[in-house]
Motif scaffolding. Structure first.
Motif, PDB file in Angstrom:
ATOM      1  N   GLU A 130      -6.375  15.494  -9.175  1.00  0.00           N
ATOM      2  CA  GLU A 130      -5.979  14.634 -10.195  1.00  0.00           C
ATOM      3  C   GLU A 130      -5.519  13.146  -9.729  1.00  0.00           C
ATOM      4  N   VAL A 131      -5.022  13.235  -8.489  1.00  0.00           N
ATOM      5  CA  VAL A 131      -4.644  12.033  -7.704  1.00  0.00           C
ATOM      6  C   VAL A 131      -5.844  11.316  -7.080  1.00  0.00           C
ATOM      7  N   SER A 132      -6.751  12.186  -6.547  1.00  0.00           N
ATOM      8  CA  SER A 132      -7.861  11.839  -5.859  1.00  0.00           C
ATOM      9  C   SER A 132      -8.837  11.229  -6.765  1.00  0.00           C
ATOM     10  N   ASN A 133      -8.888  11.780  -7.988  1.00  0.00           N
ATOM     11  CA  ASN A 133      -9.755  11.256  -8.930  1.00  0.00           C
ATOM     12  C   ASN A 133      -9.388  10.009  -9.475  1.00  0.00           C
ATOM     13  N   GLU A 134      -8.079   9.846  -9.712  1.00  0.00           N
ATOM     14  CA  GLU A 134      -7.364   8.585 -10.029  1.00  0.00           C
ATOM     15  C   GLU A 134      -7.737   7.380  -8.842  1.00  0.00           C
ATOM     16  N   TRP A 135      -7.550   7.609  -7.813  1.00  0.00           N
ATOM     17  CA  TRP A 135      -7.649   6.862  -6.818  1.00  0.00           C
ATOM     18  C   TRP A 135      -9.191   6.324  -6.458  1.00  0.00           C
ATOM     19  N   LEU A 136      -9.940   7.276  -6.592  1.00  0.00           N
ATOM     20  CA  LEU A 136     -11.494   7.010  -6.463  1.00  0.00           C
ATOM     21  C   LEU A 136     -12.058   6.199  -7.843  1.00  0.00           C
ATOM     22  N   TYR A 170       0.794  -1.273  -0.064  1.00  0.00           N
ATOM     23  CA  TYR A 170      -0.056  -0.167  -0.087  1.00  0.00           C
ATOM     24  C   TYR A 170       1.030   1.148   0.080  1.00  0.00           C
ATOM     25  N   TRP A 171       0.144   2.189  -0.509  1.00  0.00           N
ATOM     26  CA  TRP A 171       0.909   3.703  -0.284  1.00  0.00           C
ATOM     27  C   TRP A 171       1.187   3.875   1.050  1.00  0.00           C
ATOM     28  N   ASP A 172       0.367   3.646   1.925  1.00  0.00           N
ATOM     29  CA  ASP A 172       0.469   3.719   3.474  1.00  0.00           C
ATOM     30  C   ASP A 172       1.556   3.302   3.938  1.00  0.00           C
ATOM     31  N   ASP A 173       2.252   2.319   3.425  1.00  0.00           N
ATOM     32  CA  ASP A 173       3.629   1.510   3.945  1.00  0.00           C
ATOM     33  C   ASP A 173       4.705   2.427   3.630  1.00  0.00           C
ATOM     34  N   CYS A 174       4.853   3.338   2.734  1.00  0.00           N
ATOM     35  CA  CYS A 174       5.869   4.289   2.332  1.00  0.00           C
ATOM     36  C   CYS A 174       5.727   5.568   2.336  1.00  0.00           C
ATOM     37  N   ILE A 175       4.826   6.115   3.190  1.00  0.00           N
ATOM     38  CA  ILE A 175       4.420   7.426   3.283  1.00  0.00           C
ATOM     39  C   ILE A 175       4.095   8.097   4.659  1.00  0.00           C
ATOM     40  N   ASP A 176       4.328   9.345   4.833  1.00  0.00           N
ATOM     41  CA  ASP A 176       4.018   9.851   6.117  1.00  0.00           C
ATOM     42  C   ASP A 176       2.520  10.252   6.119  1.00  0.00           C
ATOM     43  N   PRO A 177       1.687  10.199   7.008  1.00  0.00           N
ATOM     44  CA  PRO A 177       0.096  10.463   6.966  1.00  0.00           C
ATOM     45  C   PRO A 177       0.182  11.809   6.524  1.00  0.00           C
ATOM     46  N   SER A 178       0.972  12.832   6.685  1.00  0.00           N
ATOM     47  CA  SER A 178       0.869  14.268   6.104  1.00  0.00           C
ATOM     48  C   SER A 178       1.090  14.119   4.676  1.00  0.00           C
ATOM     49  N   ASP A 179       1.877  13.686   4.198  1.00  0.00           N
ATOM     50  CA  ASP A 179       2.488  13.329   2.742  1.00  0.00           C
ATOM     51  C   ASP A 179       1.044  12.798   1.898  1.00  0.00           C
ATOM     52  N   MET A 180       0.491  11.800   2.674  1.00  0.00           N
ATOM     53  CA  MET A 180      -0.645  11.180   2.200  1.00  0.00           C
ATOM     54  C   MET A 180      -1.863  12.275   2.119  1.00  0.00           C
ATOM     55  N   GLU A 181      -2.032  12.685   2.924  1.00  0.00           N
ATOM     56  CA  GLU A 181      -2.921  13.611   2.917  1.00  0.00           C
ATOM     57  C   GLU A 181      -2.738  14.844   1.853  1.00  0.00           C
ATOM     58  N   ALA A 182      -1.545  15.034   1.547  1.00  0.00           N
ATOM     59  CA  ALA A 182      -1.283  16.201   0.490  1.00  0.00           C
ATOM     60  C   ALA A 182      -1.582  15.359  -0.977  1.00  0.00           C
ATOM     61  N   MET A 183      -1.092  13.996  -1.075  1.00  0.00           N
ATOM     62  CA  MET A 183      -1.613  13.459  -2.201  1.00  0.00           C
ATOM     63  C   MET A 183      -3.151  13.510  -2.355  1.00  0.00           C
ATOM     64  N   TRP A 184      -3.971  13.139  -1.512  1.00  0.00           N
ATOM     65  CA  TRP A 184      -5.467  13.243  -1.582  1.00  0.00           C
ATOM     66  C   TRP A 184      -5.839  14.698  -1.941  1.00  0.00           C
ATOM     67  N   ASN A 185      -5.166  15.621  -1.478  1.00  0.00           N
ATOM     68  CA  ASN A 185      -5.626  16.924  -1.870  1.00  0.00           C
ATOM     69  C   ASN A 185      -5.364  17.416  -3.062  1.00  0.00           C
ATOM     70  N   ILE A 186      -4.509  16.820  -4.137  1.00  0.00           N
ATOM     71  CA  ILE A 186      -4.592  16.912  -5.272  1.00  0.00           C
ATOM     72  C   ILE A 186      -5.386  16.288  -6.370  1.00  0.00           C
TER      73      ILE A 186
END
Length: 441
Positions: free
Chosen positions: A26-32, A8-24
């Motif tokens: 294009e990333v959130s659309n791709e993930w959803l 998982y992404w969560d295995d190799c990322i800080d929670p704050s960085d994960m939140e930053a990814m979700w806030n973009i």
């Protein structure tokens, strides 16, 4: 190193960085679209061999977040993404062993543990504890952070502004191989890969963000075509309403007291509602902190009065240089660190060899402090004014400061002198002055 595996992404990322990814978006659309959700771990994409990789949207998002946070958004995202394509196919667990080098290279940007430790210990890139935990090199954010740091160092290698080709070929083969035929095929592959990357429009509304390490096609920092994001001294209401950077974290109590005692600074800060102990920098629309012209001139005047009183240097000339090399941004522009664009190796040399020790320079981060950058910028100007034991002209000193003393060519670097003179006009009346007689010292 032990075998590392991520599902998982969560295995190799800080929670704050994960939140930053979700806030973009294009990333959130791709993930959803892929069935991921915020309340569960996000799967890494897998290739046919089962190896995890970043999609191009994820890769660009990581590069954008890292460059925005740590490099003032001034490193070309496409350079980072193209290198990641070439080096690892965007695979965070990629490991490559070279016959010549015993130590393997690791992660998306393919850095060795030795290189990571050098960037951490010698250049002060310490946002991630790679010395204590080398396995962090497998984390995408850590790899991109250190890869970008290495690119930034290469972009001003040996105190010379370097071309994009030099940076890329040196990234592949080291600085000694940057012009060797062995790295030419890598450069050609890089150009093809970069050309095929998706547009960066969704990050910057179509505007190129690379006023930086790449010498082409965008102008390098301090070039005659660079321009500040504002036409005059910013108004008091340019203080941001969101995330702040504070003067008090970037200056000693003594220097802050000097600023508060400066009449023009006191007037500006009082008008914008600043309070002692928590003075905000002005920020541009990207939330990048910068000095107002009033603040910049005060820092120059205080620095010269305290440390260079016998040198008869003009604060206005220091201010004009700051305009040219950093656009007054606290963190600098591109490969140039701080308001005066002094790199760590130059400051450390001035400290150790020439005895300029009013401020310590333990890492590159120290040079993002306005007073520290101004102090070493002034010290460098003093040295340049008598370069090789000769009294130098203002044109030589200014151009040597911007391009390096070995690269001064009055015809080729003439636009830099013109840019300096234009910037000087923001601080003093130069209409009736012979440009050749502008005294710096």
């Amino acid at each position: 190193m032990m075998a590392v595996s991520f599902k998982y992404w969560d295995d190799c990322i800080d929670p704050s960085d994960m939140e930053a990814m979700w806030n973009i978006p294009e990333v959130s659309n791709e993930w959803l679209d892929a069935g991921e959700s915020r309340d569960q771990k996000v799967h890494l994409s897998r290739d046919p061999d089962g190896q995890p990789f970043l999609t191009q949207i994820e890769m660009k998002a990581v590069a954008e977040i890292i460059t925005s946070r740590h490099f003032n958004s001034q490193i070309d995202l496409d350079m980072i993404c193209a290198i990641a394509e070439l080096e690892s196919d965007r695979q965070p667990l990629a490991v490559r062993s070279d016959k010549k080098n015993k130590e393997p290279t690791i992660g998306i940007m393919q850095l060795s543990i030795e290189s990571a430790k050098w960037l951490f210990n010698e250049l002060g890139y310490r946002s991630y504890e790679v010395v204590r935990n080398p396995e962090l090199l497998y984390w995408p954010f850590v790899s991109v952070y250190l890869g970008a740091a290495y690119m930034k160092w290469l972009s001003n290698y040996d105190q010379k502004e370097r071309t994009e080709e030099f940076i890329i070929r040196a990234y592949k083969g080291g600085t000694k191989k940057a012009t060797h035929k062995s790295t030419l095929p890598y450069w050609k592959r890089y150009l093809c890969v970069k050309e095929s990357l998706p547009s960066r429009k969704f990050f910057e509304d179509g505007r190129d963000v690379s006023a930086s390490a790449s010498a082409a096609p965008t102008p390098p920092p301090g070039s005659a075509t660079a321009s500040p994001p504002y036409a005059s001294s910013p108004p008091p209401n340019s203080k941001p309403t969101g995330v702040y950077s504070y003067w008090d974290t970037k200056a000693s109590p003594e220097d802050m007291e000097e600023l508060w005692s400066h009449p023009e600074v006191l007037k500006e800060w009082t008008k914008s509602g600043e309070i002692r102990g928590k003075v905000r920098f002005s920020h541009d629309n990207k939330k990048r902190p910068y000095l107002s012209r009033v603040e910049l001139k005060a820092v120059a005047e205080i620095t010269l009065t305290k440390h260079f009183l016998t040198k008869h240097m003009k604060p206005t000339c220091l201010c004009a240089l700051a305009e040219v090399v950093s656009l007054r941004f606290v963190n600098g522009v591109g490969p140039r660190t701080g308001i005066m664009g002094i790199d760590y190796s130059t400051a450390f040399w001035l400290y150790m060899e020439l005895g300029y020790r009013a401020y310590r320079v333990d890492s590159a981060d120290d040079l993002t402090k306005p007073f520290v950058s101004m102090y070493f910028g002034a010290a460098y100007l003093v040295w340049l004014s008598e370069y090789e034991g000769r009294e130098r002209t203002p044109q030589f000193v200014v151009q040597a400061y911007i391009s390096g003393p070995k690269n001064v060519n009055l015809q080729e670097t003439g636009p830099l002198w013109l840019k300096f003179m234009q910037a000087l006009g923001n601080y003093e009346d130069i209409k009736n002055r012979d440009q050749g007689n502008c005294s710096i010292l």
